[in-house]
Design a protein around this motif. Sequence first.
Motif, mmCIF file in Angstrom:
data_model
loop_
_atom_site.group_PDB
_atom_site.id
_atom_site.type_symbol
_atom_site.label_atom_id
_atom_site.label_comp_id
_atom_site.label_asym_id
_atom_site.label_seq_id
_atom_site.Cartn_x
_atom_site.Cartn_y
_atom_site.Cartn_z
ATOM 1 N N GLN A 74 7.950 6.151 -9.710
ATOM 2 C CA GLN A 74 8.243 4.906 -9.007
ATOM 3 C C GLN A 74 8.453 5.193 -7.532
ATOM 4 O O GLN A 74 8.934 6.254 -7.146
ATOM 5 N N ALA A 75 8.077 4.220 -6.704
ATOM 6 C CA ALA A 75 8.293 4.309 -5.256
ATOM 7 C C ALA A 75 8.747 2.954 -4.769
ATOM 8 O O ALA A 75 8.428 1.925 -5.375
ATOM 9 N N LEU A 76 9.503 2.964 -3.693
ATOM 10 C CA LEU A 76 9.906 1.701 -3.082
ATOM 11 C C LEU A 76 10.134 1.902 -1.598
ATOM 12 O O LEU A 76 10.292 3.021 -1.115
ATOM 13 N N ILE A 77 10.099 0.795 -0.884
ATOM 14 C CA ILE A 77 10.372 0.795 0.557
ATOM 15 C C ILE A 77 11.359 -0.311 0.841
ATOM 16 O O ILE A 77 11.305 -1.379 0.242
ATOM 17 N N THR A 88 14.128 12.905 -6.934
ATOM 18 C CA THR A 88 13.913 11.812 -5.991
ATOM 19 C C THR A 88 13.744 12.342 -4.578
ATOM 20 O O THR A 88 14.490 13.211 -4.136
ATOM 21 N N LEU A 89 12.763 11.795 -3.871
ATOM 22 C CA LEU A 89 12.559 12.092 -2.454
ATOM 23 C C LEU A 89 12.924 10.839 -1.653
ATOM 24 O O LEU A 89 12.553 9.726 -2.018
ATOM 25 N N TYR A 90 13.634 11.067 -0.558
ATOM 26 C CA TYR A 90 14.039 9.953 0.307
ATOM 27 C C TYR A 90 13.633 10.281 1.738
ATOM 28 O O TYR A 90 13.940 11.360 2.253
ATOM 29 N N LEU A 91 12.924 9.350 2.372
ATOM 30 C CA LEU A 91 12.520 9.527 3.764
ATOM 31 C C LEU A 91 13.008 8.344 4.588
ATOM 32 O O LEU A 91 12.444 7.253 4.517
ATOM 33 N N PRO A 92 14.095 8.545 5.365
ATOM 34 C CA PRO A 92 14.545 7.461 6.248
ATOM 35 C C PRO A 92 13.651 7.393 7.485
ATOM 36 O O PRO A 92 13.030 8.385 7.865
ATOM 37 N N PHE A 93 13.574 6.222 8.097
ATOM 38 C CA PHE A 93 12.779 6.087 9.321
ATOM 39 C C PHE A 93 13.358 4.995 10.203
ATOM 40 O O PHE A 93 14.113 4.140 9.753
ATOM 41 N N LEU A 117 0.820 -1.214 0.000
ATOM 42 C CA LEU A 117 0.000 0.000 0.000
ATOM 43 C C LEU A 117 0.855 1.266 0.000
ATOM 44 O O LEU A 117 0.525 2.239 -0.674
ATOM 45 N N SER A 118 1.937 1.242 0.760
ATOM 46 C CA SER A 118 2.751 2.454 0.879
ATOM 47 C C SER A 118 3.351 2.896 -0.449
ATOM 48 O O SER A 118 3.481 4.090 -0.696
ATOM 49 N N VAL A 119 3.693 1.966 -1.314
ATOM 50 C CA VAL A 119 4.318 2.350 -2.588
ATOM 51 C C VAL A 119 3.317 2.462 -3.739
ATOM 52 O O VAL A 119 3.617 3.085 -4.753
ATOM 53 N N ASN A 120 2.133 1.883 -3.584
ATOM 54 C CA ASN A 120 1.150 1.909 -4.669
ATOM 55 C C ASN A 120 -0.017 2.857 -4.416
ATOM 56 O O ASN A 120 -0.398 3.618 -5.288
ATOM 57 N N GLU A 121 -0.586 2.815 -3.221
ATOM 58 C CA GLU A 121 -1.764 3.629 -2.934
ATOM 59 C C GLU A 121 -1.447 5.097 -2.677
ATOM 60 O O GLU A 121 -2.332 5.943 -2.756
ATOM 61 N N THR A 122 -0.205 5.415 -2.383
ATOM 62 C CA THR A 122 0.181 6.820 -2.203
ATOM 63 C C THR A 122 -0.003 7.577 -3.511
ATOM 64 O O THR A 122 -0.096 8.798 -3.531
ATOM 65 N N HIS A 123 -0.086 6.845 -4.597
ATOM 66 C CA HIS A 123 -0.298 7.438 -5.921
ATOM 67 C C HIS A 123 -1.619 8.213 -5.989
ATOM 68 O O HIS A 123 -1.782 9.110 -6.817
ATOM 69 N N PHE A 178 11.857 5.146 2.550
ATOM 70 C CA PHE A 178 10.949 5.271 1.402
ATOM 71 C C PHE A 178 11.671 6.073 0.335
ATOM 72 O O PHE A 178 12.393 7.023 0.643
ATOM 73 N N LEU A 179 11.449 5.714 -0.911
ATOM 74 C CA LEU A 179 12.018 6.457 -2.036
ATOM 75 C C LEU A 179 10.904 6.700 -3.044
ATOM 76 O O LEU A 179 10.222 5.760 -3.446
ATOM 77 N N PHE A 180 10.711 7.973 -3.409
ATOM 78 C CA PHE A 180 9.725 8.354 -4.422
ATOM 79 C C PHE A 180 10.460 9.147 -5.492
ATOM 80 O O PHE A 180 11.214 10.071 -5.179
#
Length: 195
Positions: A19-22, A92-97, A6-12, A108-110
Amino acid sequence: EDIYFLSVNETHQLTTYDQALIWIDNGFGKPEIKAISGISSFDKTTPKISWLHSLAKHLQKNAETEQLQKIEPSMLPDALAKDNEDYLSAHTLYLPFTISGENLKGGFLFTRGKSWPDNEVKIIEEACKNYVYALSYFHRKPRKLFIKSLFKRAALILTALAALYILMQPTALSIIAPMEIKAHDPWIATSRCGF
Protein backbone atom coordinates in the motif's frame (compact mmCIF):
# COMPACT_ATOMS: atom_id res chain seq x y z
CA GLU A 1 -5.36 14.97 -8.47
CA ASP A 2 -3.79 12.95 -11.29
CA ILE A 3 -0.33 13.28 -9.78
CA TYR A 4 -1.64 12.13 -6.39
CA PHE A 5 -3.21 9.09 -8.06
CA LEU A 6 -0.15 8.30 -10.21
CA SER A 7 2.29 8.65 -7.33
CA VAL A 8 0.63 5.94 -5.24
CA ASN A 9 -0.48 3.61 -8.05
CA GLU A 10 1.97 3.85 -10.95
CA THR A 11 5.06 3.60 -8.74
CA HIS A 12 4.06 -0.05 -8.51
CA GLN A 13 5.67 -0.52 -11.93
CA LEU A 14 9.05 0.39 -10.41
CA THR A 15 8.86 -1.72 -7.25
CA THR A 16 6.33 -3.79 -5.33
CA TYR A 17 4.49 -2.64 -2.22
CA ASP A 18 1.27 -3.52 -0.43
CA GLN A 19 0.00 0.00 0.00
CA ALA A 20 1.05 3.59 -0.65
CA LEU A 21 -0.47 6.92 0.21
CA ILE A 22 0.24 10.62 -0.06
CA TRP A 23 -0.89 13.44 2.17
CA ILE A 24 -0.59 17.21 1.93
CA ASP A 25 -0.90 19.72 4.74
CA ASN A 26 -4.27 21.49 4.53
CA GLY A 27 -2.63 24.84 5.35
CA PHE A 28 -3.55 24.72 9.04
CA GLY A 29 -0.96 22.16 10.16
CA LYS A 30 -3.25 19.16 9.63
CA PRO A 31 -2.28 16.50 7.06
CA GLU A 32 -5.00 15.51 4.62
CA ILE A 33 -4.73 12.20 2.78
CA LYS A 34 -5.04 12.85 -0.95
CA ALA A 35 -4.70 9.35 -2.42
CA ILE A 36 -4.35 5.72 -1.33
CA SER A 37 -3.15 3.02 -3.71
CA GLY A 38 -5.74 0.64 -5.08
CA ILE A 39 -8.79 2.78 -4.29
CA SER A 40 -10.18 5.79 -6.11
CA SER A 41 -12.14 7.25 -3.18
CA PHE A 42 -12.35 6.60 0.53
CA ASP A 43 -14.46 7.53 3.53
CA LYS A 44 -12.47 9.81 5.83
CA THR A 45 -14.43 8.69 8.88
CA THR A 46 -13.40 5.01 8.81
CA PRO A 47 -11.10 3.82 11.64
CA LYS A 48 -8.23 3.06 9.26
CA ILE A 49 -8.30 6.47 7.59
CA SER A 50 -8.57 8.19 10.99
CA TRP A 51 -5.56 6.18 12.18
CA LEU A 52 -3.62 7.06 9.01
CA HIS A 53 -4.39 10.75 9.57
CA SER A 54 -3.06 10.44 13.13
CA LEU A 55 0.04 8.67 11.84
CA ALA A 56 0.58 11.37 9.19
CA LYS A 57 0.23 14.09 11.82
CA HIS A 58 2.76 12.35 14.09
CA LEU A 59 5.26 11.74 11.28
CA GLN A 60 4.94 15.27 9.92
CA LYS A 61 5.41 16.77 13.37
CA ASN A 62 8.50 14.67 14.15
CA ALA A 63 10.23 14.73 10.75
CA GLU A 64 13.62 16.35 11.25
CA THR A 65 14.85 16.05 7.67
CA GLU A 66 13.34 15.42 4.27
CA GLN A 67 15.22 12.16 3.85
CA LEU A 68 13.47 8.86 3.26
CA GLN A 69 13.06 7.00 6.56
CA LYS A 70 12.25 3.42 7.51
CA ILE A 71 9.45 3.47 10.08
CA GLU A 72 9.29 0.71 12.68
CA PRO A 73 6.33 0.24 15.06
CA SER A 74 8.73 0.78 17.99
CA MET A 75 9.30 4.35 16.74
CA LEU A 76 5.61 5.22 17.12
CA PRO A 77 3.79 6.36 20.28
CA ASP A 78 1.79 3.63 22.05
CA ALA A 79 -1.57 4.94 20.79
CA LEU A 80 -0.41 4.46 17.17
CA ALA A 81 1.83 1.40 17.65
CA LYS A 82 -0.95 -0.80 19.03
CA ASP A 83 -2.97 -0.51 15.77
CA ASN A 84 0.03 -0.58 13.42
CA GLU A 85 -0.31 -4.32 12.71
CA ASP A 86 -3.97 -3.91 11.77
CA TYR A 87 -3.46 -1.06 9.32
CA LEU A 88 0.09 -1.29 7.90
CA SER A 89 2.45 -4.01 6.72
CA ALA A 90 5.62 -4.70 8.70
CA HIS A 91 8.06 -2.58 6.67
CA THR A 92 7.21 1.05 5.98
CA LEU A 93 9.04 3.81 4.11
CA TYR A 94 8.20 7.44 4.81
CA LEU A 95 9.37 10.37 2.70
CA PRO A 96 8.45 13.84 3.98
CA PHE A 97 8.61 16.77 1.56
CA THR A 98 8.06 20.50 1.32
CA ILE A 99 6.80 22.08 -1.87
CA SER A 100 9.34 24.79 -2.67
CA GLY A 101 8.15 28.37 -2.51
CA GLU A 102 4.87 27.42 -0.89
CA ASN A 103 6.04 26.07 2.48
CA LEU A 104 3.47 23.33 1.96
CA LYS A 105 4.38 20.08 3.70
CA GLY A 106 3.40 16.57 2.77
CA GLY A 107 4.52 12.98 2.84
CA PHE A 108 4.61 9.68 0.97
CA LEU A 109 4.16 6.36 2.75
CA PHE A 110 4.98 2.99 1.16
CA THR A 111 4.47 -0.24 3.08
CA ARG A 112 4.93 -3.96 2.46
CA GLY A 113 5.47 -7.27 4.26
CA LYS A 114 9.09 -7.90 3.22
CA SER A 115 12.06 -5.65 3.91
CA TRP A 116 13.21 -2.95 1.49
CA PRO A 117 16.60 -3.48 -0.18
CA ASP A 118 18.70 -0.35 -0.71
CA ASN A 119 18.24 -0.26 -4.49
CA GLU A 120 14.42 -0.25 -4.16
CA VAL A 121 14.61 2.45 -1.48
CA LYS A 122 16.60 4.58 -3.92
CA ILE A 123 14.03 3.97 -6.69
CA ILE A 124 11.17 5.06 -4.40
CA GLU A 125 13.13 8.13 -3.31
CA GLU A 126 13.91 9.26 -6.87
CA ALA A 127 10.34 8.67 -8.06
CA CYS A 128 8.92 10.67 -5.15
CA LYS A 129 11.29 13.58 -5.82
CA ASN A 130 9.91 13.73 -9.36
CA TYR A 131 6.34 13.70 -8.05
CA VAL A 132 7.17 16.54 -5.65
CA TYR A 133 8.71 18.53 -8.50
CA ALA A 134 5.48 18.14 -10.51
CA LEU A 135 3.33 18.97 -7.48
CA SER A 136 5.32 22.15 -6.83
CA TYR A 137 4.23 23.45 -10.24
CA PHE A 138 0.55 22.69 -9.76
CA HIS A 139 0.39 23.90 -6.17
CA ARG A 140 1.96 27.24 -7.04
CA LYS A 141 -0.34 28.04 -9.94
CA PRO A 142 -3.73 28.04 -8.15
CA ARG A 143 -2.50 30.49 -5.55
CA LYS A 144 -1.33 32.93 -8.22
CA LEU A 145 -4.67 32.54 -9.96
CA PHE A 146 -6.44 33.05 -6.63
CA ILE A 147 -4.54 36.29 -5.98
CA LYS A 148 -5.21 37.46 -9.53
CA SER A 149 -8.93 36.68 -9.18
CA LEU A 150 -8.91 38.43 -5.80
CA PHE A 151 -7.61 41.62 -7.46
CA LYS A 152 -10.22 41.28 -10.20
CA ARG A 153 -12.96 40.92 -7.60
CA ALA A 154 -11.65 43.93 -5.67
CA ALA A 155 -11.60 46.02 -8.87
CA LEU A 156 -15.15 44.91 -9.70
CA ILE A 157 -16.39 45.77 -6.21
CA LEU A 158 -14.69 49.19 -6.29
CA THR A 159 -16.19 49.92 -9.71
CA ALA A 160 -19.66 48.94 -8.47
CA LEU A 161 -19.25 51.13 -5.36
CA ALA A 162 -18.08 54.10 -7.48
CA ALA A 163 -21.07 53.68 -9.81
CA LEU A 164 -23.42 53.47 -6.83
CA TYR A 165 -21.88 56.62 -5.33
CA ILE A 166 -22.31 58.53 -8.61
CA LEU A 167 -25.91 57.37 -8.92
CA MET A 168 -26.72 58.56 -5.40
CA GLN A 169 -25.52 62.16 -6.03
CA PRO A 170 -28.34 64.76 -6.32
CA THR A 171 -28.85 66.17 -9.83
CA ALA A 172 -31.08 68.92 -11.25
CA LEU A 173 -33.92 67.56 -13.34
CA SER A 174 -35.65 69.19 -16.30
CA ILE A 175 -38.89 68.13 -17.91
CA ILE A 176 -39.81 68.54 -21.56
CA ALA A 177 -43.54 68.63 -22.22
CA PRO A 178 -45.86 70.22 -24.83
CA MET A 179 -47.13 73.60 -23.68
CA GLU A 180 -48.71 76.86 -24.84
CA ILE A 181 -47.59 80.28 -23.66
CA LYS A 182 -50.37 82.86 -23.04
CA ALA A 183 -49.95 86.42 -21.89
CA HIS A 184 -51.51 87.34 -18.59
CA ASP A 185 -52.67 90.83 -19.61
CA PRO A 186 -52.50 91.05 -23.40
CA TRP A 187 -52.79 94.32 -25.44
CA ILE A 188 -52.67 94.85 -29.16
CA ALA A 189 -50.33 97.39 -30.67
CA THR A 190 -50.99 98.76 -34.14
CA SER A 191 -48.96 100.95 -36.36
CA ARG A 192 -49.91 103.21 -39.24
CA CYS A 193 -47.90 103.75 -42.28
CA GLY A 194 -48.17 107.06 -44.05
CA PHE A 195 -47.71 106.89 -47.79
